[in-house]
Structure formats: structure tokens, C-alpha cells
Design a protein around this motif. Sequence first.
Motif, mmCIF file in Angstrom:
data_model
loop_
_atom_site.group_PDB
_atom_site.id
_atom_site.type_symbol
_atom_site.label_atom_id
_atom_site.label_comp_id
_atom_site.label_asym_id
_atom_site.label_seq_id
_atom_site.Cartn_x
_atom_site.Cartn_y
_atom_site.Cartn_z
ATOM 1 N N HIS A 514 0.850 -1.193 0.000
ATOM 2 C CA HIS A 514 0.000 0.000 0.000
ATOM 3 C C HIS A 514 0.886 1.244 0.000
ATOM 4 O O HIS A 514 1.650 1.457 0.945
ATOM 5 N N CYS A 593 -4.440 5.289 1.364
ATOM 6 C CA CYS A 593 -3.682 4.491 0.410
ATOM 7 C C CYS A 593 -3.851 5.139 -0.959
ATOM 8 O O CYS A 593 -4.965 5.513 -1.337
ATOM 9 N N LEU A 595 -3.394 3.648 -3.833
ATOM 10 C CA LEU A 595 -4.030 2.795 -4.831
ATOM 11 C C LEU A 595 -5.471 3.296 -4.863
ATOM 12 O O LEU A 595 -6.191 3.190 -3.869
ATOM 13 N N HIS A 598 -8.269 1.273 -3.525
ATOM 14 C CA HIS A 598 -8.286 1.132 -2.059
ATOM 15 C C HIS A 598 -8.786 2.412 -1.391
ATOM 16 O O HIS A 598 -9.571 2.366 -0.444
ATOM 17 N N MET A 603 -9.889 2.822 2.398
ATOM 18 C CA MET A 603 -8.576 3.006 3.030
ATOM 19 C C MET A 603 -8.213 4.483 3.090
ATOM 20 O O MET A 603 -7.199 4.917 2.547
HETATM 21 CU CU LIG Z 1 -3.794 0.029 -0.611
#
Ligand SMILES: [Cu+2]
Length: 635
Positions: A514, A593, A595, A598, A603
Motif C-alpha cells: 500500500h 492508500c 491505490l 483502495h 482506506m
Molecule cells: Cu492500498
Amino acid sequence: MTDIIDRPTGGVAEEPRRGEGAATEDGLTPYLAPLTVPPVLRPASGDVLHETEIAQRPTWVRLHPQLPPTLMWGYDGQVPGPTIEVRRGQRIRIAWTNRIPKGSEFPVTAVEVPVRPQGTPPATTEPGRGGAEPNKDVEALPAWLVTHLHGAQTGGGNDGWADNAVAFGDAQLSEYPNDHQAVQWWYHDHAMNITRWNVMTGLFGTYLLRDDEEDALRLPAGEREIPLMIADRNLDTDEDGRLNGRLLHKTVIVVPENPETHKPVTVPFTGPYTTVNGRIWPYAEVDDAWYRFRLVNASNARIYNLVLIDEDGNPVPGIVHQIGSDGGLLPRPVPVDFDEALPTLAAAPAERFDLLVDFRGLDGRRLRLVDKGPNQPPGVPDPEGDVRYPAVMEFRVRCGGETDTFELPEVLSGSFRRITHDIRHEHRLIVLTPPGTKGGGGHPESWEMTEVENPEGLQLPADGIIQITDAHGVTKTYRRTARTFNDGLGFTVVEGSYEQWSFLNLSRIPPVTHPMHIHLADFQALGRDAYDVSGFDPAVGGTRTPVRYDAGTTLPLAPNELGSKDTYRVPGGQMLRIMGRFDGAYGRFMYHCHLLEHEDMGMMRPFVVLPAEVQKFDHGAGHGGHDGHDGDHTG
Ligand SMILES: [Cu+2]
């Protein structure tokens, strides 16, 4: 007035030389499109009351000469958006204005496809939907947009709070003080729940801040300083299998064996086609001279492992030097030699790399930047991984006509100061959970943890209780105090204070990296520690045996990680410790995070920065991370 300067493109060849790279099975020839360089926009200076409007607009982009045009959304109608350039201390105001008419077609088709057996190429490496039905809810999305200047120190009201997105005709007014050392920031969409699709439409651009210290280095500039915004994409196909140019967000969904106990997991997006500055696999003609590339990974989720190779596929050592990272210049240049030892150009989404490349003496050569798959030599496809096409871009070195007398400086930033652990600071612990952890809806989460001072009465294992045995053999017990975005505020930070944030990644099978990004503050890495995380039971949501410091595995920090940064890779089974100072602004900010799948799926968490004098009157318990209550939630 806004000053828009069109710069010549990075490498204008009279004619693209065809037949140099073999066409892919999808019919696209690599290194056919010349690299384009976004125009530079220097916002109005001297009069902060004069706003500079940057409008999001629909646009049609030719991602590749052999493709039909692609519908995208771009800042000022361009992908990437203009490169905003400012000087230190030049306070500016930007009106990010949504000019995407109501009812506009959403540029991205989203599908989810089932995971394939191990050993077969993942479905995400292939273009087209493969018969999957487009997600109707994504098709119906309006242009609901908010812009975040990634890395900037500005008040919470200017930062691009994800919920505060605007619709057609409205503007987000943001002020940026730019009181920061020379740095490469970047701006991109950050709308709550849908950032992964909004950014994929093309909503990103480079932001460069200059100062006297950088000027004094006399680094390559003008046509020899080029932003490189790298982003992977997928494209849809027609019924006959031909690429139709339409952006495709194709992700894999992993359906668990027992759907009663486990929820399906969506794997973050990766695509087969790498774009640089909005073109698939471009080439740039460069002089046999020094160049400065301002590289950012603007992908949703692909972590690139970039290698510069020669015509025979061998890495080219000795010519690439990293001089800066997320937060500005490194103290000294770091050679990047692609020899598998540290450091490498492993670039997670949002990480920046300020690179000097010495093309002197390479007249007539063709060098290629490629994404190295984990199981293959650089430049070779990875059939079982997700690197179907390693190509990123090609550099064609031509004779510049005169000798470049630039010399690589030994010291870059004389003002850089290493933060050490002995400074007075606060501690925060964030645990990154594996997908499939109890209560997480299938997704990984970032849990804020608070130490339990009297854990003796706890019945273990228990949901949300994690025990950690540290490097000194001391075991501490922590309880979860927040897990999703809309849980209560956990972190209240005093403006001007230092804080150590520790991210512990509990993912193991498979390990998930992450890239964690914290708004507002610049950080420095204190260390990476290996942990045996097998004691965490995702089915319980807690540890059966303490997660344990692994003294047998050392994880040295790479020299190119030692500068100021705001985004850090946190691999599975690892504790990353970073220290930063929260100064220069107040308000409510986010950390998450990077990403984007995510980030959208939970997240992400808020934090608040207050003056010390105001925090004294805080009547709540919003001091997560150090309040030390007993674990009375666990029964
Ligand atoms: Cu992540």
C-alpha cells in the motif's frame, strides 16, 4: 493575466519512423507517437485577488496514432493538464471550474471479471471487456469533481476535501501559499468514492515550484526539463475485437470459496497500455546532453519497476541520477544503476522522481524505459504477471550540435536537514489489514490503533485487538479506534508539531503493498522493520499470537527514500516508521492508500490540525493513538 506558453513537444520528428518496434497483437506499434509536453501555465502573480481559472472540460485525445480518438476529461481540456509553474512564496488562487456539461457521457466503462487460474495471463492484461456487462452505475456518473494539489501545504478548506466535490458550473476556489522549497507536486481529482474513475478520465497535471536554491544549481531547463506523467490504461474493443479507443476500467474480482464468511475482493486496476503524458508508448528525440525529467506515477494502482535499457535489452548504468523525490531536492544525487541492488526506480502511484539523465556521447542510440516484471529480465513480457507490454517510452538521441558543459553537482540541497528520532514528537500507529479481514467488506482497511494500558482482563483473540512484540522484545496491546472514513475523528495534531506515524501492513497471502499518502506534511523515513504477521487472524480481526519483530530480516532504507516524501510504499509484513512536521496550515485533511481503488473503498481517514492554544479546549476524546483507555469494547 494568465500566461500560457506552448512549449515545443519533447521530440518532434519529421516523420514517425515506422517498423522500428513490432506491432503488438492488438495492432499497436510501440514508440510511434511523439512524446507531447503539456503547456506551461504561470498563474497571475502579485495580485492574489486575481484568480486563475482552470476548467475541467471534455476532450478527445489520440492516445496512439493507430487508435481512434478517446473521450477524456482534462484540466483546461488537456491530458495531462497544463504544467503549473510558480515561485516560492508566490501565493496564488485557482478556480478549479467544472465545465463538463450536465448529461455528458462518462468517459470510462467499468467492468469486473472473474479471476483466472494461476499460470494463465490475468484478464486485466487483455484489452476489451471479454463479454462482461458494463457497470451501469458507473455509466450514469455525473461529472462530480474536486481537485487536490498533491503535496501542497494549504488550509483544509483549499486542500480538496473529497466530499466537497462540485458539479457543472461551480468552482472550487483554492489558495496555495507555495511557501515551500523547490518541489514537484501534482494535481488530480479526489472525489469521494469515485476517484478511481475520475482520475482515469485524464484529470491530472504537474505543478512545479521553483526557488533560488534550485536556480543556483543551473539544472537542465527549458526544452531539456520535461515532466513525465506515467499512467497505465486499458481500452475497450468492438465486437470484432478491434480497439475502439474507449477507456476501460477492468478489474478482477476474487470470489471466496465460502461466500457466507468472506466477501468478494476487487483487485486494484492495472492495464496493458502505459501512457506517458497522455500517449501510449511514445518516443522522445533528445540531444546528446543532460536532461531533467520530472516523473510521477499517475496510475490508479500499478507499481512500476522502471529500468532504462539499450538496444540489446541490457540495463544502462551510469547515466541516471535521482536528484529529488516527493518533497523536493535530495541532499545529494543518488545514482540509479538498475543493478538489482538499491536504489531502484520502483514507483508507486503518486511517488515523484526528479531525474537527471546524461545522454552525452550517446548520439544515434535508442534507449528504452521499460516496466520490469517481477519474473522476467527488463523489457521481456511477464506472461503470468500483469506486465503484458513492458514498454513505457523510447529516447532517440540525436546530435545536439554543441557540447553540454553541465556538471552533476555533488551537493544538491544545502538546506536539507535530517529529522532524527530524539526530537519531541507524538506517536501514531496505523495497521493495514489484509483483504477479507472480518468486518471489512472484503477490502483492506487502515485501522487507527490505541494502546491498551491494562490489557490483563482482555479475552483474546478479539476483534480489533492487536498485540505487537517490538524490537526490544516488549509486547504491547492495541485496540482499534477507527477503521473507515466516517468513523469518528481519531488524530488531532497540534500545528507545528512533529509526529511519528508507523504503518504496519498485516497482509501476508498475498502480500499487498500500500502506498500511503498523508496530506499537508512532509515526512522523512526513520526505518523499515520486518514483522512476522502470521499471528494475525483475519477471520477474528485480531491477533492469536503477537505480531513479532523479525530480527533476522533487515530492511535498509534506500538512499532515494531518505529525502522529504509524502507517499511511502508499505509492503506486507513490514512496519514503516516515518516522522513529519505538520506545519503551515490548519484544518481537516485526509490520509489514505494511493491505490485509488483502495482509497475509494475505505482506506482513507481524516485528521485535524489545530493551533496548540485551541487544542487545549478540545472537549472530546479525539486524540487517537495515545489516550490509553482500557479495551472495554471487547467484552
Ligand atoms: Cu492500498
